[in-house]
Enzyme design. Structure first.
Site, PDB file in Angstrom:
ATOM      1  N   SER A  34       1.061  -1.183   0.131  1.00 46.64           N
ATOM      2  CA  SER A  34       0.090  -0.116   0.430  1.00 46.64           C
ATOM      3  C   SER A  34       0.284   1.739  -0.118  1.00 46.64           C
ATOM      4  CB  SER A  34      -1.380  -0.184   1.501  1.00 46.64           C
ATOM      5  OG  SER A  34      -1.645   1.021   1.381  1.00 46.64           O
TER       6      SER A  34
ATOM      7  N   HIS B 242      -7.825   0.695  -1.027  1.00 41.20           N
ATOM      8  CA  HIS B 242      -7.808   0.666  -2.464  1.00 41.20           C
ATOM      9  C   HIS B 242      -8.991  -0.435  -2.883  1.00 41.20           C
ATOM     10  CE1 HIS B 242      -3.440   0.511  -1.629  1.00 41.20           C
ATOM     11  NE2 HIS B 242      -4.566   0.919  -0.113  1.00 41.20           N
TER      12      HIS B 242
END
Length: 305
Positions: free
Chosen positions: A86, A190
């Site tokens: 991430s 996400h």
């Protein structure tokens, strides 16, 4: 072959930066970064409570700063590959020389603010599923309207969606899942909920002048290696609304011949996954400066010349 990895949001804990600021020059570097991005990183990394550092706009710059600082403390490391989970991909981009430290911190500050704004539109969150069959879990999540936002491998998938959808997941776990654990994040990262942040980040990225990676850069979008700085940045922009495929990153580490993985501060999560998914690969997490000597020894044994 050594792989250097950087954790994502949720790895932060109150006070975790405190011992790192005692290293020579560290406090001055952090103060300069703080001035540049308009955020007191030292305060948030040493004095702020868990709720304060859960704020997306704070957590993301804090994690990147900690990752860069702890990697620098290792000395002249030469990993065979780098990757980040991430927001850790921005840290990895700094490791690879795609972005200099100032550019990485500036970009992550804008990323954190944009994602915090996107998260404020709808109350959302993320929960980790431990155990179970990935295919069964993914199908179950989709039936509940949730997104498998992180497919981490080693029997772990992170679901993301609205708080109502996550509450339904707690009551109706996929077959074989042992536990559902809420994560210390402030949004459904996400996923499509982050689409507004993609546009903001694209504008911020337009001002960058990325260099091509100096070492192998593994993207968490699909586990592929990326050869140009322009594509690294393009993927950094898109990944805020796309799932993280850490499982595929670990498959790539294996294909590259990884023999050791070092996770920068605040390490622990990614080496935990590697221990289960990559048996035989040595791992070490940088939690405090007390871990530096062991990390340097591991690097000396496994880093590429």
């Amino acid at each position: 072959m050594l792989v250097l990895v950087a954790p994502g949001q949720g790895a932060q804990t109150p006070g975790f930066l405190t011992p790192w600021l005692e290293l020579p020059g560290a406090a001055d570097r952090v103060a300069a970064w703080s001035d540049a991005i308009g955020l007191d990183l030292a305060h948030y990394g040493t004095q702020a409570d868990a709720d304060a550092i859960r704020d997306t706009a704070v957590a993301q710059p804090l994690l990147v700063a900690a990752g860069i600082l702890s990697a620098a403390a290792l000395g002249d490391t030469q990993p065979g590959a780098v990757a980040g989970h991430s927001v850790g991909e921005i840290t990895a981009a700094a490791f690879a020389g795609v972005l200099d430290d100032a550019a990485a911190l500036t970009l992550v500050r804008k990323r954190g603010l944009a994602m915090a704004d996107a998260a404020a539109i709808t109350e959302t969150g993320m929960s980790a599923l431990l155990g179970g069959d990935p295919e069964v879990s993914v199908a179950h999540l989709e039936r509940l309207g949730l997104t498998p936002a992180n497919v981490n491998g080693a029997g772990q998938i992170v679901a993301a969606g609205t708080m109502e959808q996550l509450a339904a997941l707690n009551e109706d776990k996929p077959e074989g899942v042992r536990k559902v654990v809420p994560l210390k994040v402030a949004g459904a990262f996400h996923t499509h909920h982050m689409a507004p942040a993609v546009d903001a980040l694209a504008k911020a990225a337009a001002d960058l002048a990325p260099a091509d990676p100096k070492v192998t850069y593994v993207s968490n979008k699909d586990g592929r290696t990326v050869a140009t700085g322009a594509e690294v940045v393009e993927r950094l922009v898109g990944q805020v609304a796309n799932p993280v495929r850490w499982d595929l990153c670990m498959e790539t580490f294996k294909e590259l011949g990884a023999t050791a993985i070092v996770e920068v501060c605040p390490g622990g999560t990614l080496v935990g996954l590697a221990k289960r998914a990559l048996p035989g690969v040595q791992t070490l997490a940088l939690k405090t400066p007390d871990d530096l000597d062991a990390a340097r020894a591991l690097i000396a044994e496994h880093a590429q010349a």
